[in-house]
Design an enzyme around this catalytic site. Sequence first.
Site, PDB file in Angstrom:
ATOM      1  N   ARG A   1       3.349   1.001  -7.389  1.00 42.22           N
ATOM      2  CA  ARG A   1       3.386  -0.078  -6.398  1.00 42.22           C
ATOM      3  C   ARG A   1       2.206  -1.030  -6.552  1.00 42.22           C
ATOM      4  NH1 ARG A   1       6.214   1.822  -1.594  1.00 42.22           N
ATOM      5  NH2 ARG A   1       4.741   0.795  -0.216  1.00 42.22           N
TER       6      ARG A   1
ATOM      7  N   HIS B   1      22.240 -38.442 -20.470  1.00 45.45           N
ATOM      8  CA  HIS B   1      21.320 -39.035 -21.461  1.00 45.45           C
ATOM      9  C   HIS B   1      21.090 -38.105 -22.641  1.00 45.45           C
ATOM     10  CE1 HIS B   1      20.423 -42.376 -18.780  1.00 45.45           C
ATOM     11  NE2 HIS B   1      20.418 -41.487 -17.804  1.00 45.45           N
TER      12      HIS B   1
ATOM     13  N   LYS C   1       3.675  -9.266 -17.977  1.00 47.99           N
ATOM     14  CA  LYS C   1       3.685  -9.674 -16.566  1.00 47.99           C
ATOM     15  C   LYS C   1       2.591 -10.696 -16.310  1.00 47.99           C
ATOM     16  CE  LYS C   1       4.921  -9.875 -12.354  1.00 47.99           C
ATOM     17  NZ  LYS C   1       6.116 -10.706 -12.051  1.00 47.99           N
TER      18      LYS C   1
ATOM     19  N   GLU D   1      14.159 -23.042 -12.777  1.00 47.85           N
ATOM     20  CA  GLU D   1      13.845 -21.630 -12.491  1.00 47.85           C
ATOM     21  C   GLU D   1      15.047 -20.751 -12.788  1.00 47.85           C
ATOM     22  OE1 GLU D   1      11.339 -19.966 -12.159  1.00 47.85           O
ATOM     23  OE2 GLU D   1      11.972 -18.111 -11.193  1.00 47.85           O
TER      24      GLU D   1
ATOM     25  N   GLU E   1      14.842 -15.281 -19.811  1.00 41.67           N
ATOM     26  CA  GLU E   1      13.761 -14.299 -20.059  1.00 41.67           C
ATOM     27  C   GLU E   1      14.239 -12.860 -19.900  1.00 41.67           C
ATOM     28  OE1 GLU E   1      10.340 -14.252 -17.467  1.00 41.67           O
ATOM     29  OE2 GLU E   1      11.479 -15.042 -15.803  1.00 41.67           O
TER      30      GLU E   1
ATOM     31  N   TRP F   1      -3.515  -2.027  -1.425  1.00 38.47           N
ATOM     32  CA  TRP F   1      -3.262  -3.269  -2.169  1.00 38.47           C
ATOM     33  C   TRP F   1      -3.764  -4.350  -1.249  1.00 38.47           C
ATOM     34  CZ3 TRP F   1      -0.475  -7.854  -2.547  1.00 38.47           C
ATOM     35  CH2 TRP F   1      -0.383  -8.362  -3.833  1.00 38.47           C
TER      36      TRP F   1
ATOM     37  N   LYS G   1      14.910 -17.656 -15.455  1.00 33.82           N
ATOM     38  CA  LYS G   1      15.287 -16.276 -15.079  1.00 33.82           C
ATOM     39  C   LYS G   1      16.298 -15.730 -16.077  1.00 33.82           C
ATOM     40  CE  LYS G   1      12.716 -15.074 -12.889  1.00 33.82           C
ATOM     41  NZ  LYS G   1      11.699 -16.037 -12.927  1.00 33.82           N
TER      42      LYS G   1
ATOM     43  N   ASN H   1      -0.170   0.461   6.241  1.00 35.63           N
ATOM     44  CA  ASN H   1       0.414  -0.484   5.298  1.00 35.63           C
ATOM     45  C   ASN H   1       0.997  -1.616   6.133  1.00 35.63           C
ATOM     46  OD1 ASN H   1       1.657  -1.831   3.247  1.00 35.63           O
ATOM     47  ND2 ASN H   1       3.393  -0.415   3.086  1.00 35.63           N
ATOM     48  N   GLY H   2       0.661  -2.868   5.801  1.00 31.03           N
ATOM     49  CA  GLY H   2       1.223  -4.000   6.550  1.00 31.03           C
ATOM     50  C   GLY H   2       0.125  -4.970   6.945  1.00 31.03           C
TER      51      GLY H   2
ATOM     52  N   CYS I   1       0.852  -1.199   0.000  1.00 31.60           N
ATOM     53  CA  CYS I   1       0.000   0.000   0.000  1.00 31.60           C
ATOM     54  C   CYS I   1       0.883   1.243   0.000  1.00 31.60           C
ATOM     55  CB  CYS I   1      -0.863   0.013   1.247  1.00 31.60           C
ATOM     56  SG  CYS I   1      -1.800  -1.507   1.449  1.00 31.60           S
TER      57      CYS I   1
HETATM   58  C1  AGP Z   1       8.321 -15.816 -14.672  1.00 31.90           C
HETATM   59  O1  AGP Z   1       9.425 -14.981 -14.366  1.00 31.90           O
HETATM   60  C2  AGP Z   1       7.495 -15.271 -15.826  1.00 31.90           C
HETATM   61  N1  AGP Z   1       7.114 -13.937 -15.599  1.00 31.90           N
HETATM   62  C3  AGP Z   1       6.342 -16.206 -16.205  1.00 31.90           C
HETATM   63  O2  AGP Z   1       6.883 -17.491 -16.449  1.00 31.90           O
HETATM   64  C4  AGP Z   1       5.239 -16.358 -15.136  1.00 31.90           C
HETATM   65  O3  AGP Z   1       5.736 -17.082 -14.038  1.00 31.90           O
HETATM   66  C5  AGP Z   1       4.067 -17.124 -15.759  1.00 31.90           C
HETATM   67  O4  AGP Z   1       3.559 -16.376 -16.832  1.00 31.90           O
HETATM   68  C6  AGP Z   1       2.941 -17.399 -14.747  1.00 31.90           C
HETATM   69  O5  AGP Z   1       2.402 -16.197 -14.300  1.00 31.90           O
HETATM   70  P1  AGP Z   1       1.393 -16.231 -13.026  1.00 31.90           P
HETATM   71  O6  AGP Z   1       2.201 -16.730 -11.862  1.00 31.90           O
HETATM   72  O7  AGP Z   1       0.928 -14.821 -12.871  1.00 31.90           O
HETATM   73  O8  AGP Z   1       0.280 -17.189 -13.357  1.00 31.90           O
END
Ligand code: AGP
Length: 609
Positions: A27, A505, A604, A482, A489, A74, A486, A98-99, A2
């Site tokens: 934010r 393999h 996002k 993961e 992407e 938020w 990272k 906020n919190g 928030c």
């Molecule tokens: C991860 O860094 C990416 N932004 C992407 O793989 C993301 O995790 C995926 O699109 C799922 O998004 P969500 O967690 O909002 O469902």
Amino acid sequence: MCGIVGYIGAREAAPILFEGLSRLEYRGYDSAGLAVFDGSATHTLRSVGKLDNLRQRLAERPLKGHVGIGHTRWATHGRPSEVNAHPHAAGPITVVHNGIVENHLALRAGLEARGHVFKSETDTEIFSHLIREKASEGRALPEAVRVALNEVRGSYALLVFSADEPDLLVAAKNASPMVLGLGEGEMFLASDVPALIAQTREVLFLHEEELVVVRREGYTLMDFDGQPIQRASKRITWTPAQAEKGGYRHFMLKEIYEQPRAIADTLSGRVSLERGEVRLEDVHLSAAEAARINRVVMCACGTAWHAALVGRRLIEAATRIPVEVDVASELRYRDPIIDEGTLFIAVSQSGETADTLAALREARARGARVLSVCNVIESSIARESHDVLYTHAGPEIGVASTKAFTTQLVALQLIALHLGRLRGALSDEAAGEILAELTHLPTLIEALLAVDEHVQGVARRAMHARDFLYLGRGPQFPIALEGALKLKEISYIHAEGYAAGEMKHGPIALIDEEMPVVVICLKDDQYDKTLSNLQEVRARDGRVIALATEGDTEIAALCDEVIYLPPVSETLAPCAAVIPLQLLAYHIADFKGTDVDQPRNLAKSVTVE
Ligand code: AGP
């Protein structure tokens, strides 16, 4: 998180407050509000949605006065709505916060028993009634706030105004940020520097458990025992754009560093160490319903899918129920075996991912009980689930998911423990041990972030590679996936995560002196086998970057680079191992100059299938 703003001075408060809130929009929020004292009464305006809605309200009904507070919410407790939007008031007391108030249920019950009538579902409203009660016992506002806070447990940045004492504002900080801006005959308060940088660059950051009484001409800083504190103000040199990132170069780096707080907030109010119990406020599964579960199907996309892969092990270990994990875009096209005996767990930061939402609907149609792990209150996936466990990571602005991932791991551990206890498959003692470790996680991650400087050197030396391979075993296999995601992407370097045991393999054909191979090789029960895989890479002149356990000097002789982690239990190991991999990806991308927060082609939240 928030956004909080406050003003006291000679100018009209409303425009200053509104401008401050607009500088906190980044934010993320779902509602907003202002309260201004016009000399005789406090007038409040609140609205759901974007700040433009509040601007509209202000245009229709301007708020006049020279002291006021404002907030962008938020939602964590209580849906996004006008009645839940801040500011909240009780009598002459008006607050924004906020919190998270951990003991809000107990406090609310006590206040209601003493005749207080609540209007919202929020934990925040507690503060207005509690402070009003303390003030009504003859205390001045600062003392009323201080005494009230002694009864509150949790994380908060709090700003309080009273119509009975309109020449001052009181702010308090415990874990969530609060900053005082010093002007000429006027003062500003905010949860973050961007909200006040247009007004002043002279600021004073409140520290933990501090309270400040602010008047036009000055301020008094004190601790929660009322002892005065002397501390010089600072001059901010950030640009407004830098200020939004809290001084960090990118939101992604800020969010990597926010993980200790995000994890603490996700655990807050949900763990009883004494009883080895977990309290999940929005999960209403009964013991009988839990006993009827014969399968768990987990579903997600991208980083959330990696979290689900880690979650599978946690849930199987705690419940001995078979768990299956699938990416959402595959699951619903293979006529999945899902029925009334299935618990379907959807994991999604945004709660809006189209593939995951579609898979959830398919599971519901087949009779499954649906539990989702989301970071956005009232998001589509949360709304369409029977139960939901919110991660309290705060808004994640960077497209590359970091704090959402680690809080998803924590949330899935809580679900595993809860299910295990409901089914009688997990003893109090075993649950208590895991919970004790979990509560240590924020401290562990805080210490781990110190590896950042060393990782920058590793990133500098590896940034020109064209391909990376990430290897991990057991709970570290999803972390290898993961780490690779990272990197690819945000740096646009091809990277592949692989089960370490699978390397021979196929992928072993890729090994050469050009390709860095990141091997997660911590001192766990698969260390020896992973070390053998590492040596197989080495024997083919591969460039090995190892994540190793402090004290493991043997491994150093086998690698080009070693990133050491403190000894960590299997429970916490995935959360710990991902931190240096987040930092490695971040620094390589930053050195390459890509758009770290908004990488090309990515969104996002992927709301299309
Ligand atoms: C991860 O860094 C990416 N932004 C992407 O793989 C993301 O995790 C995926 O699109 C799922 O998004 P969500 O967690 O909002 O469902």
